[in-house]
Design a protein around this motif. Sequence first.
Motif, mmCIF file in Angstrom:
data_model
loop_
_atom_site.group_PDB
_atom_site.id
_atom_site.type_symbol
_atom_site.label_atom_id
_atom_site.label_comp_id
_atom_site.label_asym_id
_atom_site.label_seq_id
_atom_site.Cartn_x
_atom_site.Cartn_y
_atom_site.Cartn_z
ATOM 1 N N ALA A 162 0.814 -1.217 0.000
ATOM 2 C CA ALA A 162 0.000 0.000 0.000
ATOM 3 C C ALA A 162 0.844 1.262 0.000
ATOM 4 O O ALA A 162 0.532 2.234 -0.678
ATOM 5 N N VAL A 163 1.933 1.246 0.748
ATOM 6 C CA VAL A 163 2.737 2.459 0.913
ATOM 7 C C VAL A 163 3.872 2.553 -0.101
ATOM 8 O O VAL A 163 4.600 3.552 -0.135
ATOM 9 N N ALA A 180 5.156 6.988 11.568
ATOM 10 C CA ALA A 180 3.800 7.467 11.838
ATOM 11 C C ALA A 180 3.137 7.978 10.564
ATOM 12 O O ALA A 180 1.943 7.732 10.329
ATOM 13 N N GLU A 181 3.891 8.681 9.739
ATOM 14 C CA GLU A 181 3.349 9.174 8.478
ATOM 15 C C GLU A 181 2.976 8.028 7.550
ATOM 16 O O GLU A 181 1.948 8.074 6.868
ATOM 17 N N ALA A 182 3.827 6.997 7.533
ATOM 18 C CA ALA A 182 3.527 5.836 6.698
ATOM 19 C C ALA A 182 2.251 5.143 7.170
ATOM 20 O O ALA A 182 1.415 4.733 6.358
ATOM 21 N N ALA A 226 -5.081 5.884 4.851
ATOM 22 C CA ALA A 226 -5.767 6.771 3.907
ATOM 23 C C ALA A 226 -5.892 6.127 2.533
ATOM 24 O O ALA A 226 -6.961 6.182 1.901
ATOM 25 N N LEU A 227 -4.826 5.499 2.061
ATOM 26 C CA LEU A 227 -4.845 4.894 0.725
ATOM 27 C C LEU A 227 -5.787 3.695 0.676
ATOM 28 O O LEU A 227 -6.548 3.532 -0.285
ATOM 29 N N LEU A 228 -5.723 2.861 1.697
ATOM 30 C CA LEU A 228 -6.603 1.687 1.710
ATOM 31 C C LEU A 228 -8.064 2.105 1.893
ATOM 32 O O LEU A 228 -8.968 1.443 1.372
ATOM 33 N N THR A 229 -8.288 3.193 2.585
ATOM 34 C CA THR A 229 -9.648 3.703 2.708
ATOM 35 C C THR A 229 -10.144 4.201 1.357
ATOM 36 O O THR A 229 -11.281 3.911 0.953
ATOM 37 N N LEU A 231 -5.898 -3.340 -3.896
ATOM 38 C CA LEU A 231 -4.609 -2.993 -3.308
ATOM 39 C C LEU A 231 -3.687 -2.378 -4.354
ATOM 40 O O LEU A 231 -2.965 -1.414 -4.072
ATOM 41 N N CYS A 232 -3.716 -2.905 -5.577
ATOM 42 C CA CYS A 232 -2.913 -2.321 -6.659
ATOM 43 C C CYS A 232 -3.359 -0.894 -6.951
ATOM 44 O O CYS A 232 -2.532 -0.017 -7.234
ATOM 45 N N ILE A 233 -4.661 -0.644 -6.893
ATOM 46 C CA ILE A 233 -5.159 0.708 -7.100
ATOM 47 C C ILE A 233 -4.693 1.610 -5.959
ATOM 48 O O ILE A 233 -4.251 2.750 -6.190
ATOM 49 N N ALA A 234 -4.748 1.108 -4.721
ATOM 50 C CA ALA A 234 -4.256 1.893 -3.580
ATOM 51 C C ALA A 234 -2.787 2.236 -3.765
ATOM 52 O O ALA A 234 -2.363 3.373 -3.511
ATOM 53 N N ARG A 235 -2.005 1.268 -4.196
ATOM 54 C CA ARG A 235 -0.564 1.497 -4.419
ATOM 55 C C ARG A 235 -0.348 2.569 -5.481
ATOM 56 O O ARG A 235 0.495 3.454 -5.331
ATOM 57 N N ALA A 236 -1.135 2.502 -6.573
ATOM 58 C CA ALA A 236 -1.021 3.509 -7.624
ATOM 59 C C ALA A 236 -1.406 4.892 -7.120
ATOM 60 O O ALA A 236 -0.808 5.903 -7.522
ATOM 61 N N LEU A 237 -2.380 4.957 -6.221
ATOM 62 C CA LEU A 237 -2.804 6.242 -5.672
ATOM 63 C C LEU A 237 -1.751 6.850 -4.755
ATOM 64 O O LEU A 237 -1.803 8.046 -4.457
#
Length: 264
Positions: free
Chosen positions: A118-119, A131-133, A139-142, A169-175
Amino acid sequence: MSTSENTVADGRENQSKITINNLDFFYGETRALKSVSLDIPDRRVTGVIGPSGCGKSTLLRVLNRIYEEYPRQRATGDVRLDGADILGPDVNLGRLRSRVGMVFQAASVFPMSIYDNAVFGARVCETLSHAEADERVEALLTRAALWAEVKDRLSEPASGLSGGQQQRLCIARALGTAPEVLLLDEPAGALDPANAEAVEALIIDLKQRLAIVLVTHNMQQAARCADQVAFFYLGEMVEVGSTAQIFQAPLQLRTQNYLAGKFG
């Protein structure tokens, strides 16, 4: 169709995010795209339909220049992102690909945890504290409509997720790179109906924030998700219009025949 403004399905005008004029693409000596001109409006879904081998996926590969990773492939013509040329020799490809993200049909999760998948994109672009990660992962997974399903499994391998979860998850990673355009190449093509529905709902939500180009063989999916639809055949863009116009009153005979199932 190549204008600075597009009127799409809801009647509102939207400024073009990407403008394409007289685009040709070559695999060696084979001309795979032929004088394509198309505007991609911001905060809208542009559906790209047509039979296999017609140039749909090739178009996506031009928009973030992923073709540069392969020998003897080249694009000519004029393609602009927010008015800036993206085909020139001085373009920073890393920056371009962070602005124009891409998700493929086969969910390509990395051999690492859900969390690290995700990150991953965010870490490529930024230096994040722990903490930022953590905040970014949530946020991305949401945003990818996945947080509630995996929040207690973040340390587990991403390969253990279902196919639909892997694709989200791939979409979250791209975001994670904060893209302005998201290219989706048959993102639900390998999914069961329930997971495909989840991906479609995600597409409709994401278009509130960015431009999306959706390549699909599924006419119903294009009708549900897209604001405008472009029909490709043998490397040519035959017709583009609002989703309602293309599916209800196509202007070109080839479009009519394709939608009637006479080929493809």
